[in-house]
Design a protein around this motif. Structure first.
Motif, short mmCIF file in Angstrom:
data_model
loop_
_atom_site.label_atom_id
_atom_site.label_comp_id
_atom_site.label_asym_id
_atom_site.label_seq_id
_atom_site.Cartn_x
_atom_site.Cartn_y
_atom_site.Cartn_z
N TYR A 1 55.68 -12.43 -41.36
CA TYR A 1 54.79 -12.52 -42.51
C TYR A 1 54.38 -13.97 -42.73
O TYR A 1 55.23 -14.85 -42.86
N ASP B 1 54.86 -17.65 -53.10
CA ASP B 1 53.97 -16.52 -52.84
C ASP B 1 54.28 -15.89 -51.48
O ASP B 1 54.23 -14.66 -51.32
N GLY C 1 55.55 -12.12 -51.05
CA GLY C 1 54.73 -11.24 -50.22
C GLY C 1 55.52 -10.64 -49.07
O GLY C 1 55.33 -9.47 -48.71
N GLN D 1 56.03 -6.69 -48.22
CA GLN D 1 55.66 -6.11 -46.92
C GLN D 1 56.86 -5.42 -46.27
O GLN D 1 56.71 -4.37 -45.64
#
Length: 448
Positions: free
Chosen positions: A161, A171, A175, A179
């Motif tokens: 990622y 962030d 995130g 995911q």
């Protein structure tokens, strides 16, 4: 081996104790003086050394040792137990959260090998624990850090990622966790930024990431080659971030090993992994009791067995055993076994795990792995018929094989003779014929 110098000093000291029918308090004091010097030379934290020596001395002059039948051996047993305790006592595995994904935040100074270690742990989790990890590229400052992690992810065929180097690490971490939930990954390994030295900005950013994703593990990657600095780094990170474990890198290098003996004691957190090479699979779970045994020259047979179980095909091993019993083993079988042994790691490393491997007698054994390649070349220069029936070898066949493998006829003859000796010896051993005369110490590769 990282502890080679320490191991030699300690073993030389303990050799004087072995076999003594009586050990006085003066003997123990003399021995502990040597142990103290050995530990300090290995760059172990001086406070840790002082406590260790006092703990051993207190036990070594007690009733359990002085009145035992083998006091010298009892003293060594005490040192082994205290050395194990110093490094954490028992193995501590990486955490597994009750609810997936388990979030692991990796921290450390720049140059400690953090990004590579992220990939190594991910590979270990998939290979040994059947886990599905996701890697998160949250180091947005170091040039090429994101590219490095993405390359490692492709190499391992694992998801990475990334939001590039303009997004905030917070962030990216958040995130990545989202995911992982969507893709049903059960581990998220976050590669955070490092610095050349600890500063407020670094710690502030790491604390923000920690607060945002509430990691189940915060593992500090420590370069074992930095000695006492590694301990100071670990202490500082622990105070400001609250680490849950450490990973020692470069334990295969020319390092005195003091960091491994100090980090656990100074921080109170366990060492969970040890990097023992640059390859992606050269990462071991850290076992305090096994490491203590290796340092004291008692070997690490359990790790050797685990390597064999991982790299040796059980079904083929059983099939080969049957062939050995009937002396039907061919050169193709031999090549296959040789390849499985090589997959276990460098032969020097395997020898280090054998009991007594660090003794001076073992230091003279030099394993030249290029010679194994020459043995393979000889076998691969044979025809299928020759591999299955070495007895058909005549002078012209041997000349052809020697020319094809870049060796000499004498080398070919030596391999053929030793192969036959090995088959005879193996047949005797597997048949349980204990009383019969064996060969000259078993099979030995030519040129070695």
């Amino acid at each position: 081996m990282a502890f080679e110098g320490l191991a030699e000093r300690l073993q030389a000291t303990f050799d004087k104790m072995k076999g003594r029918g009586k050990v006085s308090e003066a003997d123990v004091k003399e021995m502990m003086r040597e142990v103290r010097l050995a530990l300090l030379e290995a760059d172990v934290n001086f406070k840790v050394v002082k406590k260790f020596v006092n703990d051993v001395k207190e036990r070594a002059v007690g009733q359990e040792v002085m009145k035992s039948l083998t006091p010298g051996q009892q003293v060594i047993k005490v040192v082994n137990e205290e050395l194990t305790a110093l490094m954490g006592g028992e193995q501590t595995k990486i955490a597994t959260a009750q609810k997936s994904p388990t979030v692991v935040m990796m921290a450390g100074l720049q140059g400690a090998g953090k990004t590579t270690t992220v990939a190594k742990i991910a590979n270990h989790l998939r290979k040994h624990n059947n886990r599905k990890p996701l890697l998160a590229a949250a180091d947005i400052y170091r040039p090429a850090a994101i590219d490095q992690l993405e390359t490692l992810g492709k190499q391992l065929n694992m998801p990475v990622y990334s939001l590039g180097d303009q997004a905030s690490p917070v962030d990216i971490a958040k995130g990545a966790v989202e995911q992982a939930k969507e893709e049903h990954c059960d581990y998220v390994l976050i590669d955070t930024a490092g610095r050349l030295h600890i500063d407020e900005n670094l710690m502030g950013e790491l604390q923000e990431v920690k607060q945002a994703v509430q990691p189940d593990e915060i593992l500090l990657v420590v370069d074992a080659m930095t000695g006492q600095d590694a301990v100071n780094v670990a202490e500082s990170f622990n105070e400001q971030l609250g680490i849950t474990g450490a990973v020692l890198t470069k334990l295969d290098g020319d390092t005195r090993g003091g960091a491994a003996l100090s980090v656990r004691q100074v921080t109170g957190v366990p060492i969970k992994f040890a990097g023992v090479g640059e390859k992606i699979d050269e990462l071991d779970e850290f076992h305090p009791e096994r490491m203590a045994s290796r340092i004291l020259g008692m070997g690490d047979v359990l790790s050797l067995i685990e390597k064999a179980q991982t790299n040796v095909d059980d079904e083929r091993a059983k099939e080969l055993e049957k062939k050995m019993r009937s002396a039907e083993m061919t050169f193709d079988d031999f090549l296959e076994q040789l390849e499985q042994v090589r997959n276990m790691g460098p032969l020097d490393d395997l020898l280090q795990m054998m009991p007594g491997a660090n003794k001076k007698a073992m230091k003279n054994i030099q394993v030249d792995e290029s010679q194994i390649g020459r043995v393979e070349a000889i076998v691969r220069s044979m025809t299928k018929h020759e591999k299955d029936n070495p007895s058909v070898m005549n002078a012209s066949r041997k000349r052809r094989i020697a020319k094809g493998s870049g060796t000499t006829i004498q080398d070919v003859n030596r391999l053929l003779k030793q192969f036959e000796d090995m088959k005879k010896m193996m047949k005797q051993m597997t048949s349980g014929q204990k009383g019969k005369k064996k060969g000259k110490g078993g099979f030995q590769l030519p040129f070695m």
